[in-house]
Write an enzyme that holds these catalytic residues in place. Structure first.
Site, PDB file in Angstrom:
ATOM      1  N   GLU A  66       1.015  -0.896  -0.007  1.00  0.00           N
ATOM      2  CA  GLU A  66       0.075  -0.082   0.089  1.00  0.00           C
ATOM      3  C   GLU A  66       0.798   1.113   0.033  1.00  0.00           C
ATOM      4  O   GLU A  66       1.213   1.872   0.916  1.00  0.00           O
ATOM      5  CB  GLU A  66      -1.002   0.071   1.333  1.00  0.00           C
ATOM      6  CG  GLU A  66      -1.967   1.089   0.897  1.00  0.00           C
ATOM      7  CD  GLU A  66      -3.089   1.169   2.161  1.00  0.00           C
ATOM      8  OE1 GLU A  66      -3.522   0.109   2.719  1.00  0.00           O
ATOM      9  OE2 GLU A  66      -3.631   2.313   2.413  1.00  0.00           O
ATOM     10  N   HIS A 105       1.658   4.411  -1.896  1.00  0.00           N
ATOM     11  CA  HIS A 105       1.269   5.283  -3.286  1.00  0.00           C
ATOM     12  C   HIS A 105       1.958   6.206  -3.931  1.00  0.00           C
ATOM     13  O   HIS A 105       2.729   6.796  -3.383  1.00  0.00           O
ATOM     14  CB  HIS A 105      -0.217   6.005  -2.419  1.00  0.00           C
ATOM     15  CG  HIS A 105      -1.101   5.188  -1.687  1.00  0.00           C
ATOM     16  ND1 HIS A 105      -2.035   4.249  -2.298  1.00  0.00           N
ATOM     17  CD2 HIS A 105      -1.436   5.294  -0.224  1.00  0.00           C
ATOM     18  CE1 HIS A 105      -2.520   3.716  -1.343  1.00  0.00           C
ATOM     19  NE2 HIS A 105      -2.498   4.260  -0.183  1.00  0.00           N
ATOM     20  N   HIS A 121      -9.057  -0.305  -1.017  1.00  0.00           N
ATOM     21  CA  HIS A 121      -8.628   0.749  -0.546  1.00  0.00           C
ATOM     22  C   HIS A 121      -9.593   1.995   0.036  1.00  0.00           C
ATOM     23  O   HIS A 121     -10.720   1.989  -0.738  1.00  0.00           O
ATOM     24  CB  HIS A 121      -7.534   1.459  -1.156  1.00  0.00           C
ATOM     25  CG  HIS A 121      -6.766   2.690  -0.512  1.00  0.00           C
ATOM     26  ND1 HIS A 121      -7.177   3.983  -0.643  1.00  0.00           N
ATOM     27  CD2 HIS A 121      -5.581   2.605   0.196  1.00  0.00           C
ATOM     28  CE1 HIS A 121      -6.374   4.604   0.068  1.00  0.00           C
ATOM     29  NE2 HIS A 121      -5.356   3.766   0.752  1.00  0.00           N
ATOM     30  N   ASP A 130       1.850   2.551   3.920  1.00  0.00           N
ATOM     31  CA  ASP A 130       0.692   3.691   3.354  1.00  0.00           C
ATOM     32  C   ASP A 130       1.273   5.193   3.065  1.00  0.00           C
ATOM     33  O   ASP A 130       0.883   6.061   3.241  1.00  0.00           O
ATOM     34  CB  ASP A 130      -0.241   3.913   4.352  1.00  0.00           C
ATOM     35  CG  ASP A 130      -1.624   4.257   3.794  1.00  0.00           C
ATOM     36  OD1 ASP A 130      -1.666   4.505   2.693  1.00  0.00           O
ATOM     37  OD2 ASP A 130      -2.695   4.407   4.744  1.00  0.00           O
TER      38      ASP A 130
HETATM   39  C1  GRE Z   1      -4.534   7.125   2.100  1.00  0.00           C
HETATM   40  O1  GRE Z   1      -4.623   6.704   0.719  1.00  0.00           O
HETATM   41  O2  GRE Z   1      -4.170   5.866   2.582  1.00  0.00           O
HETATM   42  C2  GRE Z   1      -5.027   7.900   2.661  1.00  0.00           C
HETATM   43  C3  GRE Z   1      -5.571   9.193   2.130  1.00  0.00           C
HETATM   44  C4  GRE Z   1      -5.901  10.387   2.862  1.00  0.00           C
HETATM   45  C5  GRE Z   1      -5.463  10.469   4.328  1.00  0.00           C
HETATM   46  C6  GRE Z   1      -5.014   9.480   4.639  1.00  0.00           C
HETATM   47  C7  GRE Z   1      -4.587   7.981   4.111  1.00  0.00           C
HETATM   48  O3  GRE Z   1      -5.856   8.938   0.849  1.00  0.00           O
HETATM   49  O4  GRE Z   1      -4.208   6.969   4.626  1.00  0.00           O
HETATM   50 ZN    ZN Z   2      -3.380   4.319   1.478  1.00  0.00          ZN
END
Ligand code: GRE
Ligand code: ZN
Length: 327
Positions: A8, A10, A165, A286
């Site tokens: 996870e 991004h 997600h 994350d």
């Molecule tokens: C995520 O994509 O995991 C995320 C967000 C916005 C705030 C916190 C978060 O998109 O973990």
């Molecule tokens: Zn995330």
């Protein structure tokens, strides 16, 4: 621990950074955050090296493709996100893999894009940011409905995991918390939204109609492990509309995989571990919504697991789940 694998993790393309602004703006310096989420080279690799993450399976940020109302645009943005990931994988083949972004506005197009990503780009799975909007802003399409069965069959045929997600619920579906915006966001709403979507999948008969699906959720299970016993216990009395032939817990334990993304805490981890077992748990950070360093500092040192289990949850489970070409 060296050699961790996270999935996870991004990234973004300029088309998808806008909606992330609201989140980053709450705490961090948005310019720095944007630089981090767009970067797929030096900065990210430096953080990965510093925190012992050998491999990151990249995914497009939330809500990303899922909030695009125009289907053709959604198809185009998903494609661009996936091509950008593929470029990073090409530059750093030992550090990155791809998790496909999908235009769920059109289940056939989503299946086609997933197939293209897996077969032509070598991607290892998909990450979808919750329900999809389509045509008008006040729409929320969940993937348990019959229109998505063929899409799910493609996921099963390709034998790749599908990561569900979080995203924020629509204002029209959040009336009871409108005067408390923080309740719609990551501290609470993300989890409720995603946990609910996961339960819809379990209760829709999906896992009977389509065999062998593997669904991943993050944040140590979006509250579900903590409440699994009670849900099954109460459904003996109150299961109207439930379309599974087996208890909820059966589908959850059989088809769901859970990651540590954004939830670096011993007692929550202990609960997930006890409910699901070490074969179903995975390390994820994350980034850049969390610091890889925080995720790793906790994971590398928690005494909830032995070093052998750390290796399994931090690495070998992911190799197996995604069939990665690694030892
Ligand atoms: C995520 O994509 O995991 C995320 C967000 C916005 C705030 C916190 C978060 O998109 O973990
Ligand atoms: Zn995330």
């Amino acid at each position: 621990m060296k050699g961790k694998i996270g999935f996870e993790e991004h990234m973004a393309i300029p088309e998808t950074t806008g909606e992330t602004k609201d989140f980053a703006g709450e705490s961090a310096n948005f310019n720095e955050f944007t630089r981090e989420i767009l970067d797929l080279d030096e900065t990210r690799l430096k953080y990965m090296d510093q925190s012992g993450i050998e491999m990151a399976l990249l995914s497009l940020n939330a809500p990303g493709v899922q909030s695009i109302l125009d289907t053709d645009e959604a198809i185009e943005v998903a494609r661009k996100g996936n091509e950008t990931m593929a470029g990073a994988v090409e530059r750093h083949p030992t550090r990155y893999c791809g998790m496909a972004a999908l235009p769920m506005q059109d289940p056939v197009a989503a299946a086609t894009e997933l197939e293209r990503c897996v077969k032509e780009l070598g991607f290892k799975g998909a990450m979808v940011n919750g329900f999809t909007q389509k045509d008008t802003p006040d729409t929320a399409i969940y993937y348990d409905i019959p229109e998505y069965r063929e899409f799910w069959q493609t996921v099963a045929d390709l034998d790749v995991p599908f990561y569900l997600h979080p995203r924020m619920g629509l204002p029209s579906q959040s009336k009871n918390i409108m005067d408390h915006p923080w309740l719609r966001s990551s501290p609470w709403g993300f989890t409720v939204e995603t946990g609910t979507h996961a339960l819809r999948l379990c209760g829709s008969g999906l896992f009977e109609d389509v065999k062998h699906l593997k669904v991943v959720i993050g944040h140590l299970g979006e509250f579900i492990p903590y409440n699994l016993w009670r849900m099954d216990a109460r459904m003996v009395f109150s299961s109207r509309g439930y379309r599974g032939s087996k208890p909820l817990g059966h589908y959850f334990r059989e088809h769901f995989h859970v990651t540590t993304s954004g939830n670096f805490h011993d007692s929550t981890f202990r609960c997930a571990l006890e409910e699901l077992g070490k074969d179903r748990l995975y390390f994820c950070s994350d980034y850049p919504f969390e610091r890889m360093e925080d995720a790793s500092e906790w994971f590398d040192n928690t005494t909830v697991i032995t070093d052998e289990e750390r290796l399994q949850i931090g690495r070998t489970n992911a190799i197996e789940l995604f069939k990665l070409d690694m030892d």
